[in-house]
Scaffold this motif. Structure first.
Motif, PDB file in Angstrom:
ATOM      1  N   ASP A  35     -53.350 -61.174   2.894  1.00 20.86           N
ATOM      2  CA  ASP A  35     -51.962 -60.852   3.535  1.00 20.86           C
ATOM      3  C   ASP A  35     -51.307 -60.427   3.237  1.00 20.86           C
ATOM      4  OD1 ASP A  35     -53.135 -60.791   6.147  1.00 20.86           O
ATOM      5  OD2 ASP A  35     -52.861 -63.393   6.337  1.00 20.86           O
ATOM      6  N   ASN A  36     -51.343 -60.452   1.984  1.00 12.87           N
ATOM      7  CA  ASN A  36     -49.874 -60.133   0.786  1.00 12.87           C
ATOM      8  C   ASN A  36     -50.212 -59.750  -0.342  1.00 12.87           C
ATOM      9  OD1 ASN A  36     -47.335 -60.507   0.123  1.00 12.87           O
ATOM     10  ND2 ASN A  36     -47.713 -62.340  -1.267  1.00 12.87           N
ATOM     11  N   LEU A  37     -51.336 -58.324  -0.234  1.00 14.39           N
ATOM     12  CA  LEU A  37     -52.023 -57.957  -1.954  1.00 14.39           C
ATOM     13  C   LEU A  37     -50.805 -56.628  -2.495  1.00 14.39           C
ATOM     14  CD1 LEU A  37     -55.269 -56.910  -0.440  1.00 14.39           C
ATOM     15  CD2 LEU A  37     -54.496 -58.946  -1.661  1.00 14.39           C
ATOM     16  N   ARG A  38     -50.075 -55.614  -1.916  1.00 16.09           N
ATOM     17  CA  ARG A  38     -49.122 -55.273  -1.717  1.00 16.09           C
ATOM     18  C   ARG A  38     -48.107 -54.760  -0.925  1.00 16.09           C
ATOM     19  NH1 ARG A  38     -52.746 -49.777  -3.271  1.00 16.09           N
ATOM     20  NH2 ARG A  38     -50.865 -48.836  -3.562  1.00 16.09           N
ATOM     21  N   PHE A  39     -47.117 -53.915  -1.481  1.00 18.85           N
ATOM     22  CA  PHE A  39     -45.791 -53.424  -0.396  1.00 18.85           C
ATOM     23  C   PHE A  39     -45.769 -51.938  -0.597  1.00 18.85           C
ATOM     24  CE2 PHE A  39     -41.458 -52.555   0.617  1.00 18.85           C
ATOM     25  CZ  PHE A  39     -41.571 -52.224   2.561  1.00 18.85           C
ATOM     26  N   GLY A  40     -46.524 -50.624   0.224  1.00 20.20           N
ATOM     27  CA  GLY A  40     -46.320 -49.356  -0.206  1.00 20.20           C
ATOM     28  C   GLY A  40     -47.398 -49.912  -1.645  1.00 20.20           C
ATOM     29  N   PRO A  41     -46.200 -48.593  -2.715  1.00 18.81           N
ATOM     30  CA  PRO A  41     -47.200 -49.091  -4.145  1.00 18.81           C
ATOM     31  C   PRO A  41     -47.006 -50.056  -4.980  1.00 18.81           C
ATOM     32  CG  PRO A  41     -45.109 -47.605  -4.327  1.00 18.81           C
ATOM     33  CD  PRO A  41     -45.247 -47.811  -2.599  1.00 18.81           C
ATOM     34  N   VAL A  42     -46.301 -50.866  -4.529  1.00 19.44           N
ATOM     35  CA  VAL A  42     -45.674 -52.242  -5.053  1.00 19.44           C
ATOM     36  C   VAL A  42     -47.225 -53.076  -5.625  1.00 19.44           C
ATOM     37  CG1 VAL A  42     -43.872 -54.280  -5.837  1.00 19.44           C
ATOM     38  CG2 VAL A  42     -43.311 -51.933  -5.055  1.00 19.44           C
ATOM     39  N   LEU A  43     -47.327 -53.266  -6.474  1.00 18.67           N
ATOM     40  CA  LEU A  43     -48.702 -54.435  -6.675  1.00 18.67           C
ATOM     41  C   LEU A  43     -48.173 -55.703  -6.590  1.00 18.67           C
ATOM     42  CD1 LEU A  43     -51.422 -51.717  -8.318  1.00 18.67           C
ATOM     43  CD2 LEU A  43     -51.184 -51.712  -5.537  1.00 18.67           C
ATOM     44  N   ALA A  44     -47.508 -55.613  -7.853  1.00 22.28           N
ATOM     45  CA  ALA A  44     -47.001 -57.018  -8.156  1.00 22.28           C
ATOM     46  C   ALA A  44     -45.623 -57.387  -8.703  1.00 22.28           C
ATOM     47  CB  ALA A  44     -47.154 -56.921  -9.917  1.00 22.28           C
ATOM     48  N   CYS A  45     -44.770 -58.620  -8.717  1.00 16.68           N
ATOM     49  CA  CYS A  45     -43.942 -58.605  -8.908  1.00 16.68           C
ATOM     50  C   CYS A  45     -43.475 -59.515  -8.997  1.00 16.68           C
ATOM     51  CB  CYS A  45     -42.793 -58.604  -7.830  1.00 16.68           C
ATOM     52  SG  CYS A  45     -40.738 -58.549  -8.293  1.00 16.68           S
ATOM     53  N   ASN A  46     -43.486 -59.896 -10.868  1.00 15.85           N
ATOM     54  CA  ASN A  46     -44.107 -61.152 -11.641  1.00 15.85           C
ATOM     55  C   ASN A  46     -42.193 -61.866 -11.525  1.00 15.85           C
ATOM     56  OD1 ASN A  46     -46.475 -60.942 -10.725  1.00 15.85           O
ATOM     57  ND2 ASN A  46     -47.480 -60.151 -12.170  1.00 15.85           N
ATOM     58  N   GLU A  47     -42.193 -63.399 -11.769  1.00 10.69           N
ATOM     59  CA  GLU A  47     -41.229 -63.824 -12.850  1.00 10.69           C
ATOM     60  C   GLU A  47     -41.557 -64.542 -13.676  1.00 10.69           C
ATOM     61  OE1 GLU A  47     -38.812 -65.789  -9.982  1.00 10.69           O
ATOM     62  OE2 GLU A  47     -37.810 -64.298  -9.890  1.00 10.69           O
ATOM     63  N   GLU A  48     -41.990 -63.532 -14.882  1.00  9.94           N
ATOM     64  CA  GLU A  48     -42.055 -64.663 -16.514  1.00  9.94           C
ATOM     65  C   GLU A  48     -41.083 -65.205 -17.946  1.00  9.94           C
ATOM     66  OE1 GLU A  48     -45.430 -64.722 -16.607  1.00  9.94           O
ATOM     67  OE2 GLU A  48     -46.045 -62.962 -16.313  1.00  9.94           O
ATOM     68  N   ARG A  49     -41.272 -66.395 -17.437  1.00 12.01           N
ATOM     69  CA  ARG A  49     -40.535 -66.753 -18.854  1.00 12.01           C
ATOM     70  C   ARG A  49     -41.374 -68.419 -19.715  1.00 12.01           C
ATOM     71  NH1 ARG A  49     -38.512 -68.287 -13.625  1.00 12.01           N
ATOM     72  NH2 ARG A  49     -36.468 -68.260 -13.291  1.00 12.01           N
ATOM     73  N   LEU A  50     -41.096 -67.625 -21.170  1.00 12.46           N
ATOM     74  CA  LEU A  50     -41.910 -67.690 -22.179  1.00 12.46           C
ATOM     75  C   LEU A  50     -40.921 -68.348 -23.090  1.00 12.46           C
ATOM     76  CD1 LEU A  50     -43.728 -64.029 -23.283  1.00 12.46           C
ATOM     77  CD2 LEU A  50     -44.108 -65.947 -21.367  1.00 12.46           C
ATOM     78  N   ALA A  51     -41.497 -69.475 -23.276  1.00 16.71           N
ATOM     79  CA  ALA A  51     -40.832 -70.112 -24.007  1.00 16.71           C
ATOM     80  C   ALA A  51     -41.104 -69.648 -25.981  1.00 16.71           C
ATOM     81  CB  ALA A  51     -40.979 -71.659 -24.814  1.00 16.71           C
ATOM     82  N   PRO A  52     -40.212 -70.042 -26.907  1.00 18.15           N
ATOM     83  CA  PRO A  52     -40.327 -69.166 -28.462  1.00 18.15           C
ATOM     84  C   PRO A  52     -41.418 -69.190 -28.852  1.00 18.15           C
ATOM     85  CG  PRO A  52     -38.587 -70.434 -28.318  1.00 18.15           C
ATOM     86  CD  PRO A  52     -39.243 -71.053 -26.844  1.00 18.15           C
ATOM     87  N   GLY A  53     -42.120 -68.190 -29.628  1.00 18.11           N
ATOM     88  CA  GLY A  53     -43.508 -67.874 -29.708  1.00 18.11           C
ATOM     89  C   GLY A  53     -44.742 -68.384 -28.467  1.00 18.11           C
ATOM     90  N   ALA A  54     -44.511 -67.823 -27.362  1.00 16.88           N
ATOM     91  CA  ALA A  54     -45.496 -67.783 -26.315  1.00 16.88           C
ATOM     92  C   ALA A  54     -45.094 -66.191 -25.921  1.00 16.88           C
ATOM     93  CB  ALA A  54     -44.732 -68.638 -25.038  1.00 16.88           C
ATOM     94  N   GLY A  55     -46.359 -66.289 -25.626  1.00 17.81           N
ATOM     95  CA  GLY A  55     -46.809 -64.611 -25.165  1.00 17.81           C
ATOM     96  C   GLY A  55     -48.389 -64.762 -24.653  1.00 17.81           C
ATOM     97  N   PHE A  56     -48.502 -63.329 -24.493  1.00 20.55           N
ATOM     98  CA  PHE A  56     -49.816 -62.556 -23.706  1.00 20.55           C
ATOM     99  C   PHE A  56     -50.659 -62.071 -24.935  1.00 20.55           C
ATOM    100  CE2 PHE A  56     -46.821 -63.422 -20.450  1.00 20.55           C
ATOM    101  CZ  PHE A  56     -47.539 -63.226 -19.619  1.00 20.55           C
ATOM    102  N   ASP A  57     -51.683 -62.614 -25.280  1.00 17.79           N
ATOM    103  CA  ASP A  57     -52.807 -61.538 -26.258  1.00 17.79           C
ATOM    104  C   ASP A  57     -53.068 -60.885 -26.095  1.00 17.79           C
ATOM    105  OD1 ASP A  57     -51.863 -63.725 -28.226  1.00 17.79           O
ATOM    106  OD2 ASP A  57     -53.539 -65.128 -27.385  1.00 17.79           O
ATOM    107  N   GLU A  58     -53.306 -59.593 -26.836  1.00 21.49           N
ATOM    108  CA  GLU A  58     -53.752 -58.333 -26.560  1.00 21.49           C
ATOM    109  C   GLU A  58     -54.911 -58.207 -25.337  1.00 21.49           C
ATOM    110  OE1 GLU A  58     -55.105 -55.190 -29.413  1.00 21.49           O
ATOM    111  OE2 GLU A  58     -56.654 -55.262 -28.950  1.00 21.49           O
ATOM    112  N   HIS A  59     -54.601 -57.707 -24.240  1.00 17.94           N
ATOM    113  CA  HIS A  59     -54.772 -57.770 -23.575  1.00 17.94           C
ATOM    114  C   HIS A  59     -54.467 -56.170 -22.143  1.00 17.94           C
ATOM    115  CE1 HIS A  59     -51.214 -58.556 -21.260  1.00 17.94           C
ATOM    116  NE2 HIS A  59     -51.287 -57.928 -20.449  1.00 17.94           N
ATOM    117  N   PRO A  60     -56.095 -55.281 -21.538  1.00 20.04           N
ATOM    118  CA  PRO A  60     -55.785 -54.019 -20.750  1.00 20.04           C
ATOM    119  C   PRO A  60     -55.593 -53.927 -19.779  1.00 20.04           C
ATOM    120  CG  PRO A  60     -57.865 -55.378 -21.052  1.00 20.04           C
ATOM    121  CD  PRO A  60     -57.302 -56.223 -21.527  1.00 20.04           C
ATOM    122  N   HIS A  61     -54.903 -52.720 -19.884  1.00 13.04           N
ATOM    123  CA  HIS A  61     -54.387 -52.134 -18.460  1.00 13.04           C
ATOM    124  C   HIS A  61     -55.362 -50.572 -17.583  1.00 13.04           C
ATOM    125  CE1 HIS A  61     -51.777 -55.218 -17.322  1.00 13.04           C
ATOM    126  NE2 HIS A  61     -51.668 -55.280 -18.460  1.00 13.04           N
TER     127      HIS A  61
END
Length: 232
Positions: A35-61
């Motif tokens: 029941d909460n897949l999207r709103f119009g074209p909006v698919l995601a709205c993510n709040e991200e908090r990364l500590a120093p040195g943290a992150g997302f390794d290489e990934h595809p889109h």
């Protein structure tokens, strides 16, 4: 109609052990809500908090328009199309993943990093990936995303200041900081509103987003509101 979604109702994600804290506004990854897949074209709205040195390794889109708004700190971006840059607070970054791209997102700085990342579905799939950064985007300046039929505006509102929002089939509004009135609704940091059939709607800054000014007279920071105007 205005539907308010509070910050505390977001899905928890990320990986605390790796220094990644995430809050999802929509069904995402292992957090599935039909029941909460999207709103119009909006698919995601993510709040991200990364500590120093943290992150997302290489990934595809692929087949996704990804818009990033840095709130605090510096975001390191590298992708398979050859782009490498630092995105700082107040900057807007736009990655059009098109037929496919891989990227890395990290906090290589000494302090914390907070950013908001919004994914939108393009009207047509395919194409060549692209990447752009708008440095220090000005208040109320529109950033058009034609591929998704969307326009983003940033509104910074002091107490009592008002901003007219566009009449549109849909609006998606997210409060980055401070408190904002939207019609008769009151929104705080991390709250979002999904609006349909908006006509004559205004946003107003309700109170200062920071403690009272220091004796030096330095003014408090304004509230900050991101608003997507969505064609359908």
């Amino acid at each position: 109609m205005i539907s308010v979604h509070r910050s505390e109702s977001r899905y928890r994600g990320g990986d605390d052990a790796s220094g990644i804290a995430t809050r999802h506004a929509f069904s995402f990854g292992r957090f599935y809500d039909p029941d909460n897949l999207r709103f119009g074209p909006v698919l995601a709205c993510n709040e991200e908090r990364l500590a120093p040195g943290a992150g997302f390794d290489e990934h595809p889109h692929s087949h996704t328009e990804i818009v990033t708004w840095v709130v605090e700190g510096e975001l390191t971006h590298r992708d398979s199309a050859g782009h490498s840059t630092l995105v700082r607070a107040g900057d807007l970054a736009h990655l059009s993943s098109a037929a496919g791209v891989r990227h890395v997102e990290r906090n290589d700085g000494a302090g914390p990093l907070t950013f908001l990342q919004m994914w939108l579905a393009p009207r047509e799939p395919g194409g060549e990936p692209s990447y752009a950064v708008v440095r220090g985007i000005a208040d109320s300046t529109p950033y058009a995303l034609p591929a998704a039929g969307a326009v983003l505006r940033v509104h910074r509102l002091g107490t009592g200041e008002r901003a007219a929002l566009p009449d549109a089939p849909r609006l998606y509004a997210h409060v980055v900081r401070g408190r904002v009135g939207l019609g008769e609704r009151r929104l705080g940091p991390g709250d979002a509103a999904r609006v349909t059939g908006a006509v004559g709607l205004e946003a107003v800054g309700l109170e200062e987003a920071a403690p009272a000014p220091e004796p030096s007279g330095t003014p408090a920071a304004p509230a900050e509101l991101l608003v997507w105007e969505l064609a359908d």
